[in-house]
Write a protein that holds these residues in place. Structure first.
Motif, PDB file in Angstrom:
ATOM      1  N   UNK A  34      -2.118  -2.253   1.237  1.00 56.03           N
ATOM      2  CA  UNK A  34      -2.684  -0.143   2.904  1.00 56.03           C
ATOM      3  C   UNK A  34      -2.620   0.660   1.507  1.00 56.03           C
ATOM      4  N   UNK A  35      -2.915   0.736   0.352  1.00 54.26           N
ATOM      5  CA  UNK A  35      -3.610   1.596  -0.818  1.00 54.26           C
ATOM      6  C   UNK A  35      -4.551   1.421  -1.370  1.00 54.26           C
ATOM      7  N   UNK A  36      -5.404   1.575  -0.613  1.00 52.67           N
ATOM      8  CA  UNK A  36      -6.591   1.202  -1.335  1.00 52.67           C
ATOM      9  C   UNK A  36      -6.819   2.745  -1.175  1.00 52.67           C
ATOM     10  N   UNK A  37      -6.583   4.040  -0.486  1.00 55.03           N
ATOM     11  CA  UNK A  37      -7.102   5.101   0.110  1.00 55.03           C
ATOM     12  C   UNK A  37      -6.423   5.937  -1.582  1.00 55.03           C
ATOM     13  N   UNK A  38      -4.817   5.710  -1.494  1.00 54.31           N
ATOM     14  CA  UNK A  38      -4.433   6.372  -2.614  1.00 54.31           C
ATOM     15  C   UNK A  38      -4.815   5.790  -4.253  1.00 54.31           C
ATOM     16  N   UNK A  39      -5.373   4.812  -4.508  1.00 58.25           N
ATOM     17  CA  UNK A  39      -5.677   4.126  -5.979  1.00 58.25           C
ATOM     18  C   UNK A  39      -6.632   4.510  -6.426  1.00 58.25           C
ATOM     19  N   UNK A  40      -7.769   4.679  -4.937  1.00 55.75           N
ATOM     20  CA  UNK A  40      -9.059   5.709  -5.045  1.00 55.75           C
ATOM     21  C   UNK A  40      -8.566   7.137  -5.685  1.00 55.75           C
ATOM     22  N   UNK A  41      -7.788   7.796  -5.211  1.00 47.51           N
ATOM     23  CA  UNK A  41      -7.787   9.263  -5.710  1.00 47.51           C
ATOM     24  C   UNK A  41      -6.664   9.106  -7.203  1.00 47.51           C
ATOM     25  N   UNK A  42      -6.472   7.722  -7.496  1.00 44.95           N
ATOM     26  CA  UNK A  42      -5.383   8.204  -8.493  1.00 44.95           C
ATOM     27  C   UNK A  42      -6.564   7.266  -9.958  1.00 44.95           C
ATOM     28  N   UNK A  43      -7.683   6.671  -9.170  1.00 44.86           N
ATOM     29  CA  UNK A  43      -8.637   6.747  -9.964  1.00 44.86           C
ATOM     30  C   UNK A  43      -9.565   7.816 -10.988  1.00 44.86           C
ATOM     31  N   UNK A  53      -8.827 -10.112   5.274  1.00 46.68           N
ATOM     32  CA  UNK A  53      -7.041  -9.398   4.615  1.00 46.68           C
ATOM     33  C   UNK A  53      -7.160  -8.671   2.902  1.00 46.68           C
ATOM     34  N   UNK A  54      -8.348  -8.027   2.689  1.00 47.78           N
ATOM     35  CA  UNK A  54      -8.831  -7.494   1.377  1.00 47.78           C
ATOM     36  C   UNK A  54      -9.875  -5.847   1.595  1.00 47.78           C
ATOM     37  N   UNK A  78      -4.948  -5.382   3.224  1.00 50.19           N
ATOM     38  CA  UNK A  78      -5.840  -4.527   4.396  1.00 50.19           C
ATOM     39  C   UNK A  78      -3.711  -4.394   4.836  1.00 50.19           C
ATOM     40  N   UNK A  79      -2.784  -5.708   4.818  1.00 40.36           N
ATOM     41  CA  UNK A  79      -1.679  -5.739   5.346  1.00 40.36           C
ATOM     42  C   UNK A  79      -0.547  -6.026   4.641  1.00 40.36           C
ATOM     43  N   UNK A  80       0.402  -6.070   4.648  1.00 40.44           N
ATOM     44  CA  UNK A  80       1.266  -6.865   3.781  1.00 40.44           C
ATOM     45  C   UNK A  80       1.829  -8.102   4.241  1.00 40.44           C
ATOM     46  N   UNK A  81       1.994  -9.526   3.664  1.00 46.37           N
ATOM     47  CA  UNK A  81       2.149 -10.612   4.632  1.00 46.37           C
ATOM     48  C   UNK A  81       3.242 -10.975   5.829  1.00 46.37           C
ATOM     49  N   UNK A  82       4.156  -9.398   6.060  1.00 47.62           N
ATOM     50  CA  UNK A  82       5.095 -10.085   6.507  1.00 47.62           C
ATOM     51  C   UNK A  82       4.303  -9.565   8.634  1.00 47.62           C
ATOM     52  N   UNK A 117      -1.338 -16.274   3.195  1.00 44.74           N
ATOM     53  CA  UNK A 117      -0.113 -17.005   2.604  1.00 44.74           C
ATOM     54  C   UNK A 117      -0.484 -17.643   1.570  1.00 44.74           C
ATOM     55  N   UNK A 118      -2.070 -18.448   1.715  1.00 46.99           N
ATOM     56  CA  UNK A 118      -2.260 -19.076   0.616  1.00 46.99           C
ATOM     57  C   UNK A 118      -3.857 -18.239  -0.288  1.00 46.99           C
ATOM     58  N   UNK A 119      -3.681 -16.905   0.049  1.00 52.26           N
ATOM     59  CA  UNK A 119      -4.535 -16.659  -1.016  1.00 52.26           C
ATOM     60  C   UNK A 119      -4.888 -16.326  -2.339  1.00 52.26           C
ATOM     61  N   UNK A 120      -5.913 -16.398  -2.646  1.00 57.09           N
ATOM     62  CA  UNK A 120      -5.671 -17.225  -4.356  1.00 57.09           C
ATOM     63  C   UNK A 120      -5.035 -15.739  -5.001  1.00 57.09           C
ATOM     64  N   UNK A 121      -4.919 -14.808  -4.928  1.00 58.55           N
ATOM     65  CA  UNK A 121      -4.238 -13.373  -5.133  1.00 58.55           C
ATOM     66  C   UNK A 121      -3.049 -13.225  -4.600  1.00 58.55           C
ATOM     67  N   UNK A 122      -2.864 -14.066  -3.174  1.00 57.65           N
ATOM     68  CA  UNK A 122      -1.731 -13.677  -2.690  1.00 57.65           C
ATOM     69  C   UNK A 122      -0.103 -13.421  -3.283  1.00 57.65           C
TER      70      UNK A 122
END
Length: 285
Positions: free
Chosen positions: A16-25, A42-43, A62-66, A75-80
């Motif tokens: 859920x941090x993509x927008x924040x990351x975009x601004x940081x970059x 999922x992403x 897009x969302x946490x595992x919970x 939960x089995x995504x290669x980057x999970x």
């Protein structure tokens, strides 16, 4: 077909941090454009297109595992289970999914077949992938991923089924212009333990189909290519040389250990180094 063309480098941040990351970059001096949501939902990502036509993929779940039931493929995504930071890198594939010697006749070889002829079982069979851009354009590709054997510092291959220019919009040229003056990828530096170094170096030889142009007991270097590069990026495999690097390797275990990504900049561009939200960046002339 060459198997050493740099396609992109992946930088992960928390769900859920993509927008924040975009601004940081953007604050770091990069021009960031919208990417989209991947097929599995999922992403999502945003892109930093470099003038050498490689790119950085800024990605987050897009969302946490919970958010998902226990049975969810999330939960089995290669980057999970990956820690945030530089988590992966991709070479350009050829987009061929089917075994050319299977039903339907002969054809060009799959990337996995090409690499596995050099080192048996190093790569899995290809799987399809895709993403829908914010403007609704559907993108499709084929992924060739390393098999889960030993340490995993090897690239995956991304081969386009749809036009790569839609996945990597280097035109208009304004998409590749960055306030920091970045013109291309200078190097990707991967850290591994001394005990893993020789094996990983030999495996990379098989992937790029060339021996390292420089190799010692603790460092090896390979020339990579890009689709529009004036300078060849260097892939560097190293063992740790100080306490910070030792801690990095120990904290990653057998995960890919991309310690830093360096960019070459035009005269008057940014200099030195910085830490993105979760990864080390170096600017060089």
């Amino acid at each position: 077909m060459a198997t050493s063309t740099l396609d992109h480098i992946v930088h992960l941040t928390p769900p859920g941090t993509l927008k924040q990351t975009v601004e940081q970059w953007r604050e770091l001096g990069f021009n960031v454009i919208e990417g989209g949501v991947h097929t599995d939902g999922f992403t999502e990502n945003a892109l930093v297109i470099i003038a050498d036509w490689s790119y950085l993929e800024l990605i987050s779940f897009t969302n946490p595992p919970s958010h998902y039931p226990p049975s969810s493929p999330r939960h089995t995504h290669k980057w999970a289970s990956r820690a945030p930071g530089w988590i992966d890198y991709a070479f350009l594939g050829n987009g061929i999914l089917r075994d050319p010697n299977g039903p339907g006749g002969r054809g060009p070889p799959r990337i996995s077949d090409m690499v596995n002829q050099r080192w048996a079982g190093l790569y899995r069979a290809e799987v399809p992938g895709g993403r829908t851009r914010p403007d609704g354009v559907r993108l499709e590709w084929v992924i060739s991923a390393p098999a889960p054997v030993g340490v995993l510092q090897l690239p995956f291959f991304c081969g386009d089924v749809t036009d790569r220019r839609k996945r990597v919009p280097a035109i208009p040229i304004e998409n590749t212009v960055h306030p920091s003056g970045v013109q291309g990828v200078s190097h990707i530096r991967i850290l591994v333990s001394q005990s893993d170094f020789s094996l990983v170096a030999d495996q990379i030889n098989a992937v790029v189909d060339a021996a390292a142009f420089e190799r010692s007991d603790g460092e090896a270097k390979w020339h990579l290519s890009t689709l529009n590069g004036r300078r060849s990026p260097t892939l560097i495999l190293s063992v740790p040389v100080d306490g910070e690097e030792v801690g990095f390797v120990q904290g990653r275990g057998s995960e890919p250990g991309i310690y830093e990504v360096a960019f070459w900049v035009e005269e008057g561009g940014k200099e030195g180094s910085a830490v993105s939200p979760f990864g080390r960046i170096v600017w060089v002339k």
